[in-house]
Design a protein around this motif. Sequence first.
Motif, PDB file in Angstrom:
ATOM      1  N   SER A 157       8.518  -1.882   1.579  1.00 50.82           N
ATOM      2  CA  SER A 157       7.077  -1.604   1.552  1.00 50.82           C
ATOM      3  C   SER A 157       6.813  -0.341   0.743  1.00 50.82           C
ATOM      4  CB  SER A 157       6.556  -1.392   2.982  1.00 50.82           C
ATOM      5  OG  SER A 157       7.004  -0.146   3.475  1.00 50.82           O
ATOM      6  N   GLY A 158       5.531  -0.131   0.418  1.00 53.82           N
ATOM      7  CA  GLY A 158       5.134   1.172  -0.101  1.00 53.82           C
ATOM      8  C   GLY A 158       5.150   2.162   1.061  1.00 53.82           C
ATOM      9  N   GLU A 159       4.890   3.420   0.778  1.00 56.00           N
ATOM     10  CA  GLU A 159       4.865   4.399   1.872  1.00 56.00           C
ATOM     11  C   GLU A 159       3.447   4.404   2.438  1.00 56.00           C
ATOM     12  OE1 GLU A 159       7.670   7.570   0.892  1.00 56.00           O
ATOM     13  OE2 GLU A 159       6.511   8.859   2.224  1.00 56.00           O
ATOM     14  N   ASP A 160       3.265   3.580   3.465  1.00 55.86           N
ATOM     15  CA  ASP A 160       1.924   3.338   4.016  1.00 55.86           C
ATOM     16  C   ASP A 160       1.830   3.990   5.393  1.00 55.86           C
ATOM     17  OD1 ASP A 160      -0.416   2.385   5.069  1.00 55.86           O
ATOM     18  OD2 ASP A 160       0.087   0.261   4.901  1.00 55.86           O
TER      19      ASP A 160
ATOM     20  N   SER B 142       4.241  -4.816  -7.178  1.00 56.12           N
ATOM     21  CA  SER B 142       4.423  -4.584  -8.603  1.00 56.12           C
ATOM     22  C   SER B 142       4.939  -3.194  -8.938  1.00 56.12           C
ATOM     23  CB  SER B 142       3.094  -4.831  -9.303  1.00 56.12           C
ATOM     24  OG  SER B 142       2.069  -4.093  -8.639  1.00 56.12           O
ATOM     25  N   VAL B 143       6.108  -2.816  -8.373  1.00 55.59           N
ATOM     26  CA  VAL B 143       6.701  -1.542  -8.788  1.00 55.59           C
ATOM     27  C   VAL B 143       7.025  -1.594 -10.287  1.00 55.59           C
ATOM     28  CG1 VAL B 143       7.612  -0.669  -6.596  1.00 55.59           C
ATOM     29  CG2 VAL B 143       8.885  -2.387  -7.836  1.00 55.59           C
ATOM     30  N   VAL B 144       7.323  -2.803 -10.784  1.00 54.88           N
ATOM     31  CA  VAL B 144       7.468  -2.990 -12.237  1.00 54.88           C
ATOM     32  C   VAL B 144       6.493  -4.091 -12.660  1.00 54.88           C
ATOM     33  CG1 VAL B 144       9.890  -2.291 -12.298  1.00 54.88           C
ATOM     34  CG2 VAL B 144       9.331  -4.687 -11.944  1.00 54.88           C
TER      35      VAL B 144
ATOM     36  N   ILE C 278       0.860  -1.191   0.000  1.00 59.48           N
ATOM     37  CA  ILE C 278       0.000   0.000   0.000  1.00 59.48           C
ATOM     38  C   ILE C 278       0.897   1.243   0.000  1.00 59.48           C
ATOM     39  CG2 ILE C 278      -1.722   1.309   1.333  1.00 59.48           C
ATOM     40  CD1 ILE C 278      -2.618  -1.491   2.443  1.00 59.48           C
ATOM     41  N   CYS C 279       0.627   2.183  -0.889  1.00 58.02           N
ATOM     42  CA  CYS C 279       1.459   3.389  -0.951  1.00 58.02           C
ATOM     43  C   CYS C 279       0.589   4.610  -1.168  1.00 58.02           C
ATOM     44  CB  CYS C 279       2.489   3.263  -2.079  1.00 58.02           C
ATOM     45  SG  CYS C 279       3.675   4.623  -2.031  1.00 58.02           S
ATOM     46  N   LYS C 280       0.892   5.661  -0.422  1.00 60.56           N
ATOM     47  CA  LYS C 280       0.116   6.901  -0.534  1.00 60.56           C
ATOM     48  C   LYS C 280       0.642   7.781  -1.670  1.00 60.56           C
ATOM     49  CE  LYS C 280       2.816   9.750   2.714  1.00 60.56           C
ATOM     50  NZ  LYS C 280       3.594  10.424   1.667  1.00 60.56           N
ATOM     51  N   ASN C 281       1.787   7.424  -2.227  1.00 59.90           N
ATOM     52  CA  ASN C 281       2.449   8.315  -3.183  1.00 59.90           C
ATOM     53  C   ASN C 281       2.048   8.043  -4.628  1.00 59.90           C
ATOM     54  OD1 ASN C 281       3.677   9.499  -1.045  1.00 59.90           O
ATOM     55  ND2 ASN C 281       5.663   8.482  -1.311  1.00 59.90           N
ATOM     56  N   GLN C 282       2.422   8.997  -5.477  1.00 57.92           N
ATOM     57  CA  GLN C 282       1.964   8.959  -6.870  1.00 57.92           C
ATOM     58  C   GLN C 282       3.137   9.059  -7.841  1.00 57.92           C
ATOM     59  OE1 GLN C 282      -1.025   8.318  -7.698  1.00 57.92           O
ATOM     60  NE2 GLN C 282      -2.503   9.190  -6.268  1.00 57.92           N
ATOM     61  N   CYS C 283       4.249   8.414  -7.532  1.00 59.69           N
ATOM     62  CA  CYS C 283       5.402   8.472  -8.449  1.00 59.69           C
ATOM     63  C   CYS C 283       4.929   8.051  -9.845  1.00 59.69           C
ATOM     64  CB  CYS C 283       6.525   7.579  -7.953  1.00 59.69           C
ATOM     65  SG  CYS C 283       7.010   7.955  -6.244  1.00 59.69           S
ATOM     66  N   LEU C 284       5.234   8.866 -10.826  1.00 59.88           N
ATOM     67  CA  LEU C 284       4.625   8.704 -12.158  1.00 59.88           C
ATOM     68  C   LEU C 284       5.056   7.427 -12.883  1.00 59.88           C
ATOM     69  CD1 LEU C 284       3.751  11.670 -11.686  1.00 59.88           C
ATOM     70  CD2 LEU C 284       4.375  12.143 -14.048  1.00 59.88           C
ATOM     71  N   TYR C 285       6.130   6.788 -12.398  1.00 61.65           N
ATOM     72  CA  TYR C 285       6.691   5.626 -13.105  1.00 61.65           C
ATOM     73  C   TYR C 285       6.377   4.304 -12.413  1.00 61.65           C
ATOM     74  CZ  TYR C 285       9.892   7.041  -9.430  1.00 61.65           C
ATOM     75  OH  TYR C 285      10.402   7.447  -8.218  1.00 61.65           O
ATOM     76  N   CYS C 286       5.736   4.342 -11.253  1.00 58.32           N
ATOM     77  CA  CYS C 286       5.668   3.152 -10.404  1.00 58.32           C
ATOM     78  C   CYS C 286       4.312   2.451 -10.484  1.00 58.32           C
ATOM     79  CB  CYS C 286       5.959   3.548  -8.958  1.00 58.32           C
ATOM     80  SG  CYS C 286       5.823   2.152  -7.826  1.00 58.32           S
ATOM     81  N   GLY C 287       4.358   1.143 -10.705  1.00 60.02           N
ATOM     82  CA  GLY C 287       3.138   0.349 -10.795  1.00 60.02           C
ATOM     83  C   GLY C 287       2.377   0.257  -9.490  1.00 60.02           C
ATOM     84  N   MET C 288       3.044   0.569  -8.383  1.00 57.39           N
ATOM     85  CA  MET C 288       2.395   0.450  -7.064  1.00 57.39           C
ATOM     86  C   MET C 288       1.854   1.789  -6.565  1.00 57.39           C
ATOM     87  SD  MET C 288       4.371  -2.294  -4.726  1.00 57.39           S
ATOM     88  CE  MET C 288       4.793  -1.256  -3.333  1.00 57.39           C
ATOM     89  N   ARG C 289       1.901   2.807  -7.408  1.00 58.94           N
ATOM     90  CA  ARG C 289       1.455   4.156  -7.016  1.00 58.94           C
ATOM     91  C   ARG C 289      -0.004   4.119  -6.539  1.00 58.94           C
ATOM     92  NH1 ARG C 289      -0.816   7.372 -11.166  1.00 58.94           N
ATOM     93  NH2 ARG C 289       0.507   9.120 -10.597  1.00 58.94           N
ATOM     94  N   ALA C 290      -0.338   5.063  -5.686  1.00 55.18           N
ATOM     95  CA  ALA C 290      -1.679   5.069  -5.087  1.00 55.18           C
ATOM     96  C   ALA C 290      -2.789   5.071  -6.129  1.00 55.18           C
ATOM     97  CB  ALA C 290      -1.815   6.289  -4.175  1.00 55.18           C
TER      98      ALA C 290
HETATM   99  S1  SF4 Z   1       6.086   2.353  -3.893  1.00 54.76           S
HETATM  100 FE1  SF4 Z   1       7.811   3.813  -3.856  1.00 54.76          FE
HETATM  101  S2  SF4 Z   1       8.188   4.313  -6.022  1.00 54.76           S
HETATM  102 FE2  SF4 Z   1       6.119   3.396  -5.870  1.00 54.76          FE
HETATM  103  S3  SF4 Z   1       4.691   5.137  -5.664  1.00 54.76           S
HETATM  104 FE3  SF4 Z   1       5.224   4.427  -3.604  1.00 54.76          FE
HETATM  105  S4  SF4 Z   1       6.967   5.719  -2.981  1.00 54.76           S
HETATM  106 FE4  SF4 Z   1       6.758   5.900  -5.230  1.00 54.76          FE
END
Ligand code: SF4
Length: 328
Positions: free
Chosen positions: A97-100, A299-301, A51-63
Amino acid sequence: MKIETKQEILEVLRMPFEEYRHTVMAEAARIHREENGNILTATAMLGYDNICKNQCLYCGMRAGNSAVKRYRLDQEEVIRWIGVAQAKGFGRLFLVSGEDPKYGFDHLLAIVHAAKHAGMHVSLACGEFSLEQYRELKNAGADEYVMKFEMSDREDFDRLNPSTSFEKRIKNIGYIKQCGLKLASGNIVGYPGHNDSKAADDILLMKELEISWAPVIPYMPALNTPLAKEGGPGSIETNLKEISILRIMMHSLDITAQQPGRNLAQGLASTEGNLEALKAGANMLFADMLPDAMAKNFSVVDNRSGMGMAHLEEMAKLSGMELKLRAN
Ligand code: SF4
């Protein structure tokens, strides 16, 4: 062979691949063989929360990616998996982990404490924290923290990482070092807008930061991410060149060998990609502790699949390297 300046790095990055293979790649492999004992370092990986609160434009795990099946393992379950890793003989653990924000920090401290109590070398990548929190992690037994700067170009960073800023990222890196944690950091190679000059700056920043581990990776467009519409993938060849340059510039550095090959459908478990990276001077591979179905959702990739011991053993055999599970 000496590679120190931006000009010398650029010469390698712009060299014909076959020339690089016979000179720079061979030299990087020689350094690892003769100075580091040709060890393939195995690390147990526990992606305990996607689980991640962030929205990194390249990451498959983005919120924003609702296609990902999310999970969060509680403290007891993570500690149970650490026991599994220990029973399998691993001396190194990578907790990621994601940034949860809902993962209780006290729980994370208890997990780190349990891993240290089990005698493990503990690396973490759980996002940005305060100086005090990094200090608490260090006191609980953490050895190393992964805080990738991803891109040394400030403008690119701020555009591609809208949930934080370059300034904040560099401040976090400073906190990690200030607490006496080893710093793992690195870049993404070949994201849309990246070029040789920026890659050379990335490499120089890794050297300046005196990193302990370079978790570098070529850019791989991930499904349902905004950046995938802009291009990619990054060049596998440039990534290999970067690995060799890093080995030559920092002889004892850990460098991730979990790299894609030319067939991106095989994800990071590509035999070809991992083997080429090992030949280029990389030394570190990960074995997923979680069941495959769960590891796939970290799934970051895209095309992520769980890599087990059988894969690491095969890589050691094919590369002629000695597989090492213990920390020292
Ligand atoms: S898992 Fe990491 S790279 Fe992916 S959106 Fe969250 S902070 Fe960004």
